[in-house]
Design an enzyme around this catalytic site. Structure first.
Site, PDB file in Angstrom:
ATOM      1  N   GLY A  20      -8.233   6.983  -0.570  1.00  0.00           N
ATOM      2  CA  GLY A  20      -8.137   6.788   0.885  1.00  0.00           C
ATOM      3  C   GLY A  20      -9.409   6.217   1.482  1.00  0.00           C
ATOM      4  O   GLY A  20      -9.846   6.630   2.561  1.00  0.00           O
ATOM      5  N   GLY A  24      -7.966   1.340   8.046  1.00  0.00           N
ATOM      6  CA  GLY A  24      -7.224   0.165   8.523  1.00  0.00           C
ATOM      7  C   GLY A  24      -6.219  -0.342   7.510  1.00  0.00           C
ATOM      8  O   GLY A  24      -5.392  -1.191   7.834  1.00  0.00           O
ATOM      9  N   ASN A  25      -6.287   0.185   6.277  1.00  0.00           N
ATOM     10  CA  ASN A  25      -5.320  -0.146   5.229  1.00  0.00           C
ATOM     11  C   ASN A  25      -4.381   1.061   5.148  1.00  0.00           C
ATOM     12  O   ASN A  25      -4.753   2.119   4.629  1.00  0.00           O
ATOM     13  CB  ASN A  25      -6.096  -0.393   3.927  1.00  0.00           C
ATOM     14  CG  ASN A  25      -5.206  -0.496   2.703  1.00  0.00           C
ATOM     15  OD1 ASN A  25      -4.052  -0.103   2.717  1.00  0.00           O
ATOM     16  ND2 ASN A  25      -5.780  -1.021   1.624  1.00  0.00           N
ATOM     17  N   LEU A  26      -3.203   0.920   5.750  1.00  0.00           N
ATOM     18  CA  LEU A  26      -2.337   2.089   5.957  1.00  0.00           C
ATOM     19  C   LEU A  26      -1.860   2.693   4.642  1.00  0.00           C
ATOM     20  O   LEU A  26      -1.701   3.909   4.531  1.00  0.00           O
ATOM     21  CB  LEU A  26      -1.140   1.696   6.842  1.00  0.00           C
ATOM     22  CG  LEU A  26      -1.486   1.102   8.217  1.00  0.00           C
ATOM     23  CD1 LEU A  26      -0.218   0.818   9.020  1.00  0.00           C
ATOM     24  CD2 LEU A  26      -2.429   2.013   9.013  1.00  0.00           C
ATOM     25  N   ALA A  27      -1.637   1.858   3.637  1.00  0.00           N
ATOM     26  CA  ALA A  27      -1.175   2.385   2.342  1.00  0.00           C
ATOM     27  C   ALA A  27      -2.272   3.224   1.696  1.00  0.00           C
ATOM     28  O   ALA A  27      -2.009   4.314   1.168  1.00  0.00           O
ATOM     29  CB  ALA A  27      -0.767   1.235   1.421  1.00  0.00           C
ATOM     30  N   SER A  28      -3.515   2.732   1.742  1.00  0.00           N
ATOM     31  CA  SER A  28      -4.641   3.480   1.159  1.00  0.00           C
ATOM     32  C   SER A  28      -4.758   4.845   1.840  1.00  0.00           C
ATOM     33  O   SER A  28      -4.882   5.881   1.170  1.00  0.00           O
ATOM     34  CB  SER A  28      -5.931   2.667   1.314  1.00  0.00           C
ATOM     35  OG  SER A  28      -7.074   3.477   1.343  1.00  0.00           O
ATOM     36  N   ASN A 100      -9.842 -10.822  -3.318  1.00  0.00           N
ATOM     37  CA  ASN A 100     -11.081 -10.521  -2.600  1.00  0.00           C
ATOM     38  C   ASN A 100     -12.331 -10.788  -3.438  1.00  0.00           C
ATOM     39  O   ASN A 100     -13.437 -10.411  -3.042  1.00  0.00           O
ATOM     40  CB  ASN A 100     -11.096  -9.053  -2.148  1.00  0.00           C
ATOM     41  CG  ASN A 100      -9.871  -8.679  -1.349  1.00  0.00           C
ATOM     42  OD1 ASN A 100      -9.095  -7.837  -1.771  1.00  0.00           O
ATOM     43  ND2 ASN A 100      -9.685  -9.327  -0.215  1.00  0.00           N
ATOM     44  N   GLU A 162     -14.368 -11.438   3.005  1.00  0.00           N
ATOM     45  CA  GLU A 162     -13.385 -10.782   2.128  1.00  0.00           C
ATOM     46  C   GLU A 162     -12.725 -11.780   1.177  1.00  0.00           C
ATOM     47  O   GLU A 162     -11.698 -11.487   0.567  1.00  0.00           O
ATOM     48  CB  GLU A 162     -12.353 -10.046   2.979  1.00  0.00           C
ATOM     49  CG  GLU A 162     -12.963  -8.993   3.905  1.00  0.00           C
ATOM     50  CD  GLU A 162     -13.194  -7.615   3.258  1.00  0.00           C
ATOM     51  OE1 GLU A 162     -12.353  -7.175   2.466  1.00  0.00           O
ATOM     52  OE2 GLU A 162     -14.233  -6.984   3.557  1.00  0.00           O
ATOM     53  N   HIS A 230      -6.200  -7.702   6.044  1.00  0.00           N
ATOM     54  CA  HIS A 230      -6.506  -9.056   5.565  1.00  0.00           C
ATOM     55  C   HIS A 230      -5.399  -9.986   6.064  1.00  0.00           C
ATOM     56  O   HIS A 230      -4.235  -9.571   6.166  1.00  0.00           O
ATOM     57  CB  HIS A 230      -6.517  -9.110   4.027  1.00  0.00           C
ATOM     58  CG  HIS A 230      -7.688  -8.426   3.391  1.00  0.00           C
ATOM     59  ND1 HIS A 230      -7.569  -7.650   2.257  1.00  0.00           N
ATOM     60  CD2 HIS A 230      -8.999  -8.416   3.720  1.00  0.00           C
ATOM     61  CE1 HIS A 230      -8.759  -7.191   1.914  1.00  0.00           C
ATOM     62  NE2 HIS A 230      -9.644  -7.631   2.788  1.00  0.00           N
ATOM     63  N   CYS A 347      -2.566  -9.885  -3.533  1.00  0.00           N
ATOM     64  CA  CYS A 347      -3.911  -9.299  -3.607  1.00  0.00           C
ATOM     65  C   CYS A 347      -4.428  -9.314  -5.032  1.00  0.00           C
ATOM     66  O   CYS A 347      -5.639  -9.383  -5.262  1.00  0.00           O
ATOM     67  CB  CYS A 347      -3.890  -7.832  -3.168  1.00  0.00           C
ATOM     68  SG  CYS A 347      -3.342  -7.566  -1.498  1.00  0.00           S
TER      69      CYS A 347
HETATM   70  O1  SUG Z   1      -9.690  -3.574   0.243  1.00  0.00           O
HETATM   71  N1  SUG Z   1      -7.575  -1.125  -1.135  1.00  0.00           N
HETATM   72  C1  SUG Z   1      -7.945  -2.535  -1.004  1.00  0.00           C
HETATM   73  C2  SUG Z   1      -6.715  -3.397  -1.018  1.00  0.00           C
HETATM   74  C3  SUG Z   1      -7.074  -4.860  -1.086  1.00  0.00           C
HETATM   75  C4  SUG Z   1      -5.902  -5.749  -0.847  1.00  0.00           C
HETATM   76  N2  SUG Z   1      -6.268  -7.089  -0.973  1.00  0.00           N
HETATM   77  C5  SUG Z   1      -5.743  -8.115  -0.257  1.00  0.00           C
HETATM   78  N3  SUG Z   1      -5.071  -7.908   0.843  1.00  0.00           N
HETATM   79  N4  SUG Z   1      -5.998  -9.305  -0.657  1.00  0.00           N
HETATM   80  C6  SUG Z   1      -8.776  -2.751   0.265  1.00  0.00           C
HETATM   81  O2  SUG Z   1      -8.455  -2.125   1.279  1.00  0.00           O
HETATM   82  C7  SUG Z   1      -8.055   1.240  -1.477  1.00  0.00           C
HETATM   83  C8  SUG Z   1      -8.931   2.081  -2.360  1.00  0.00           C
HETATM   84  C9  SUG Z   1      -8.728   3.560  -2.147  1.00  0.00           C
HETATM   85  O3  SUG Z   1      -8.422   3.989  -1.038  1.00  0.00           O
HETATM   86  O4  SUG Z   1      -8.871   4.310  -3.161  1.00  0.00           O
HETATM   87  C10 SUG Z   1      -8.498  -0.217  -1.414  1.00  0.00           C
HETATM   88  O5  SUG Z   1      -9.670  -0.502  -1.590  1.00  0.00           O
END
Ligand code: SUG
Length: 416
Positions: A20, A24-28, A100, A162, A230, A347
């Site tokens: 996590g 801003g990355n909702l899946a993470s 990235n 990025e 991104h 990605c």
């Molecule tokens: O930078 N996730 C990456 C995902 C990158 C996706 N890349 C592109 N959209 N091109 C990021 O947010 C999560 C790691 C963690 O939470 O353990 C992470 O880094």
């Protein structure tokens, strides 16, 4: 062989875990603390590479970086026991998302006729900011021939960069001069704007791009706030086609007009918000797809299974195929382990337009090598990692030795 697009996928490293770390990355954020499955993750990534290889496309790969990262732990004067997030950062397998790794301007676009690569500094997230020195080392091995390639260090850290995830290239054919589009965010929203305008401008100058074929476009702040950390979460381009969400850019009409003015052949496929909302686009990762030109000349969209099976997104894709648009095939792939950290098919790959013969062959994939990589992953990658496992010295040793075995198998031990 003439210039062609080669996709370099990141082999998913043995320390893949869900910490996590990416605001801003909702899946993470949504999968923080879950158990990860590094072996399954790496096999999914490899299956995607094989899938694209079987389509008749050249395929390359980049290797996982050293983790847990001793250089990072030393730099922050920590052994990782102080703070679980710092420890997780040192373990992060985030270099798998090679979109990235760098921004790439192929030879037909640059003033000196070489392909330029600038490693991304990834400064917004500490777990990602540690990547670039090892990335640049690897890029200098893979793209070592100075007659064809120039590999640059990251831009100064005051300018967040990025890499290719915020960069699109449009052209009539991969070998022709292209229009390069740098997409940036402005700070001030709910989530960080990771790509700064000045970073794109630095990269464009370094790469010797023609200002008449270079655009700087602002990302829609609403898209960033909805989780498009991104640009490649809401738009993807290939040759003359741009496939984008209606709300991807701050000024969509101005952006599309500027693209058409610079590249009259451009075809822009816009997905309206009333058919697919930003939330649906981001949760399904419809746009984090590989838009590929197949050897037949047809264009295919390699989407995550989550997009194809999403009720509204799936319907939209069927409608797109039934219409007479430029994207003729939709090919779902399963990269669920990466998706749960916010990394879809796009990605996981860095696009380099070059003659494959000019690349160090150790980074190029064929079916026999895929089999060898698979056997190393099967035998050495960890089955599962829980967040509390990241303090285990024995586990760290397993991760280090798994990566070393892969490097030996691929005759790339110089990257140890
Ligand atoms: O930078 N996730 C990456 C995902 C990158 C996706 N890349 C592109 N959209 N091109 C990021 O947010 C999560 C790691 C963690 O939470 O353990 C992470 O880094």
């Amino acid at each position: 062989m003439p210039f062609t697009e080669i996709n370099f996928d990141g082999i998913i490293g043995p320390s893949h875990n869900y910490a996590g770390l990416s605001l801003g990355n909702l899946a993470s954020a949504g999968h923080a603390g879950e158990t990860s499955y590094p072996r399954a993750a790496a096999l999914q990534g490899l299956a995607k590479m094989r899938h694209n290889l079987a389509l008749g496309l050249p395929q390359g790969f980049l290797l996982p970086l050293p983790r847990p990262n001793p250089v990072f732990l030393d730099a922050i004067a920590a052994d990782g026991s102080e703070d679980p997030r710092l420890r997780a950062a040192a373990w992060s397998a985030s270099s798998m998302w090679t979109a990235n790794a760098a921004t790439v301007s192929p030879a037909p676009d640059s003033a000196d006729g070489r392909c330029h690569l600038t490693a991304a500094n990834l400064v917004t997230m500490p777990h990602r900011a540690q990547e670039w020195p090892d990335t640049v080392r690897q890029l200098r091995v893979a793209f070592a021939n100075p007659a064809h390639f120039a590999v640059h260090d990251a831009v100064p850290p005051s300018f967040g960069d990025e890499g290719a995830a915020n960069h699109m290239r449009m052209c009539v054919g991969h070998g022709a001069a292209g229009l390069e589009i740098f997409v940036y965010g402005k700070p001030g929203g709910a989530f960080p704007a990771r790509q700064h305008e000045q970073a794109g401008r630095v990269v464009a100058r370094r790469h010797g791009l023609d200002p008449a074929r270079t655009l700087f476009v602002e990302q829609n702040p609403e898209a960033i706030s909805a989780g498009a950390f991104h640009n490649d979460v809401v738009a993807v381009a290939n040759e003359r086609v741009l496939f984008a969400h209606e709300q991807a850019f701050a000024d969509p009409a101005g952006t599309f007009a500027a693209i058409r003015a610079a590249l009259p052949e451009a075809e822009i496929v816009v997905v309206p918000a009333e058919a697919v909302s930003l939330a649906d686009a981001i949760s399904s990762y419809l746009f984090n797809a590989q838009l590929l030109t197949l050897p037949s000349g047809e264009m295919a969209l390699v989407v995550p299974t989550e997009a194809a099976s999403h009720p509204r997104v799936g319907v939209w894709l069927e409608g797109m195929l039934a219409s007479n648009g430029p994207i003729r095939r939709v090919l779902p792939v399963d990269v669920r382990q990466s998706m749960a950290n916010g990394g879809g098919p796009a990605c996981l790959r860095l696009r380099v337009v070059a003659d494959p013969a000019d690349v160090d062959p150790r980074f190029m994939l064929d079916e026999a090598k895929a089999g060898r990589i698979e056997r190393v992953i099967e035998a050495h990658w960890l089955d599962a990692i829980r967040p509390q496992d990241l303090s285990s010295v024995a586990l760290a040793e397993q991760v280090i030795s798994a990566r070393a075995t892969l490097l030996t198998e691929l005759e790339l031990s110089e990257l140890v």
